[in-house]
Design a protein around this motif. Structure first.
Motif, PDB file in Angstrom:
ATOM      1  N   LYS A 267     -87.287 -57.503  -2.951  1.00  0.00           N
ATOM      2  CA  LYS A 267     -88.088 -57.522  -4.190  1.00  0.00           C
ATOM      3  C   LYS A 267     -88.102 -56.151  -4.850  1.00  0.00           C
ATOM      4  CE  LYS A 267     -91.072 -61.314  -2.799  1.00  0.00           C
ATOM      5  NZ  LYS A 267     -92.404 -61.713  -2.336  1.00  0.00           N
TER       6      LYS A 267
ATOM      7  N   GLN B 103     -84.811 -55.556  -6.514  1.00  0.00           N
ATOM      8  CA  GLN B 103     -84.715 -56.298  -7.774  1.00  0.00           C
ATOM      9  C   GLN B 103     -85.412 -55.529  -8.897  1.00  0.00           C
ATOM     10  OE1 GLN B 103     -86.360 -60.001  -6.067  1.00  0.00           O
ATOM     11  NE2 GLN B 103     -84.580 -61.029  -6.978  1.00  0.00           N
ATOM     12  N   ARG B 104     -86.602 -55.006  -8.614  1.00  0.00           N
ATOM     13  CA  ARG B 104     -87.328 -54.210  -9.620  1.00  0.00           C
ATOM     14  C   ARG B 104     -86.538 -52.951  -9.984  1.00  0.00           C
ATOM     15  NH1 ARG B 104     -91.637 -55.727  -6.244  1.00  0.00           N
ATOM     16  NH2 ARG B 104     -91.583 -53.704  -5.223  1.00  0.00           N
ATOM     17  N   ASP B 105     -85.979 -52.291  -8.973  1.00  0.00           N
ATOM     18  CA  ASP B 105     -85.180 -51.087  -9.227  1.00  0.00           C
ATOM     19  C   ASP B 105     -83.990 -51.406 -10.131  1.00  0.00           C
ATOM     20  OD1 ASP B 105     -86.805 -49.493  -7.614  1.00  0.00           O
ATOM     21  OD2 ASP B 105     -85.517 -49.695  -5.852  1.00  0.00           O
ATOM     22  N   GLN B 106     -83.307 -52.502  -9.837  1.00  0.00           N
ATOM     23  CA  GLN B 106     -82.123 -52.833 -10.628  1.00  0.00           C
ATOM     24  C   GLN B 106     -82.501 -53.203 -12.067  1.00  0.00           C
ATOM     25  OE1 GLN B 106     -79.346 -55.869  -9.140  1.00  0.00           O
ATOM     26  NE2 GLN B 106     -77.760 -54.417  -9.766  1.00  0.00           N
ATOM     27  N   GLN B 107     -83.600 -53.913 -12.239  1.00  0.00           N
ATOM     28  CA  GLN B 107     -84.048 -54.247 -13.599  1.00  0.00           C
ATOM     29  C   GLN B 107     -84.393 -52.989 -14.386  1.00  0.00           C
ATOM     30  OE1 GLN B 107     -87.253 -56.964 -12.844  1.00  0.00           O
ATOM     31  NE2 GLN B 107     -85.897 -58.726 -12.589  1.00  0.00           N
ATOM     32  N   ARG B 108     -85.056 -52.049 -13.755  1.00  0.00           N
ATOM     33  CA  ARG B 108     -85.469 -50.837 -14.454  1.00  0.00           C
ATOM     34  C   ARG B 108     -84.306 -49.874 -14.679  1.00  0.00           C
ATOM     35  NH1 ARG B 108     -86.859 -45.745 -13.525  1.00  0.00           N
ATOM     36  NH2 ARG B 108     -86.646 -45.838 -11.277  1.00  0.00           N
TER      37      ARG B 108
ATOM     38  N   ARG C  97     -80.950 -50.535 -14.466  1.00  0.00           N
ATOM     39  CA  ARG C  97     -79.792 -51.130 -15.131  1.00  0.00           C
ATOM     40  C   ARG C  97     -78.476 -50.517 -14.653  1.00  0.00           C
ATOM     41  NH1 ARG C  97     -82.027 -55.430 -16.979  1.00  0.00           N
ATOM     42  NH2 ARG C  97     -83.575 -55.220 -18.608  1.00  0.00           N
TER      43      ARG C  97
ATOM     44  N   HIS D 290     -77.529 -61.336  -3.796  1.00  0.00           N
ATOM     45  CA  HIS D 290     -77.784 -60.544  -5.005  1.00  0.00           C
ATOM     46  C   HIS D 290     -76.567 -59.732  -5.430  1.00  0.00           C
ATOM     47  CE1 HIS D 290     -81.962 -61.517  -4.070  1.00  0.00           C
ATOM     48  NE2 HIS D 290     -82.164 -61.334  -5.364  1.00  0.00           N
TER      49      HIS D 290
ATOM     50  N   TRP E 221     -75.297 -57.176  -3.818  1.00  0.00           N
ATOM     51  CA  TRP E 221     -75.465 -55.759  -3.506  1.00  0.00           C
ATOM     52  C   TRP E 221     -74.569 -55.359  -2.340  1.00  0.00           C
ATOM     53  CZ3 TRP E 221     -81.244 -57.060  -3.589  1.00  0.00           C
ATOM     54  CH2 TRP E 221     -81.723 -56.999  -4.897  1.00  0.00           C
TER      55      TRP E 221
END
Length: 163
Positions: A52, A55-60, A62, A91, A93
């Motif tokens: 989780k 996921q937040r890191d990747q959204q922020r 980019r 994912h 990764w």
């Protein structure tokens, strides 16, 4: 980018989004360990929490993410590790398990390494050993003398899909 490296060591939540900082061709990397786990289930929960967070890191950020180092000690099992690897792969990764081989003088069955020494070996003492003794002891570290940790190779293998 080298000016930013000290920032990055404090965690990805302190790293600026590469595009905002004017950086190109950047991949973010993090590590994952839960040394306070008291059970296999604690490791599974920690793995889910890490997913989780990634996921937040990747959204922020980019940018691509890489789990550059991880393991599940204490109390992890090949089964709990397989769950984490499956989630990472789902994912897209990339990841690197820590570590390939783990050797202790007293022998060990530890998930710290895909390969471990099953029997006691003589330690290396660069201050006192002769060159001949150093070379002999180093030969004891070769994979041919080590054993895979049961189930670990399978847990780290890509998931096979039916065609």
């Amino acid at each position: 980018l080298t000016d930013a490296l000290p920032i990055c060591y404090t965690g990805l939540d302190h790293m600026p989004a590469p595009a905002v900082a004017g950086w190109k061709n950047v991949m973010a990397s993090r590590h994952h360990y839960q040394f306070k786990a008291a059970s296999e289930e604690d490791q599974v929960k920690a793995g889910r929490s890490a997913i989780k967070s990634m996921q937040r890191d990747q959204q922020r950020l980019r940018c691509p993410l890489y789990l550059g180092e991880f393991n599940q000690l204490p109390h992890g099992t090949p089964g709990s590790l397989a769950k984490l690897v499956k989630d990472l792969d789902a994912h897209g990764w990339s990841w690197a398990f820590w570590t390939y081989k783990f050797v202790r003088t007293g022998g060990n069955r530890s998930m710290w390494g895909i390969y471990h020494n099953p029997a006691t070996i003589t330690g290396i003492d660069p201050y006192r050993d002769s060159e001949e003794r150093l070379l002999a002891n180093c030969r004891m570290l070769r994979e041919a003398r080590l054993e895979p940790f049961p189930g670990l190779i399978e847990a780290l293998s890509p998931v096979k899909t039916a065609k």
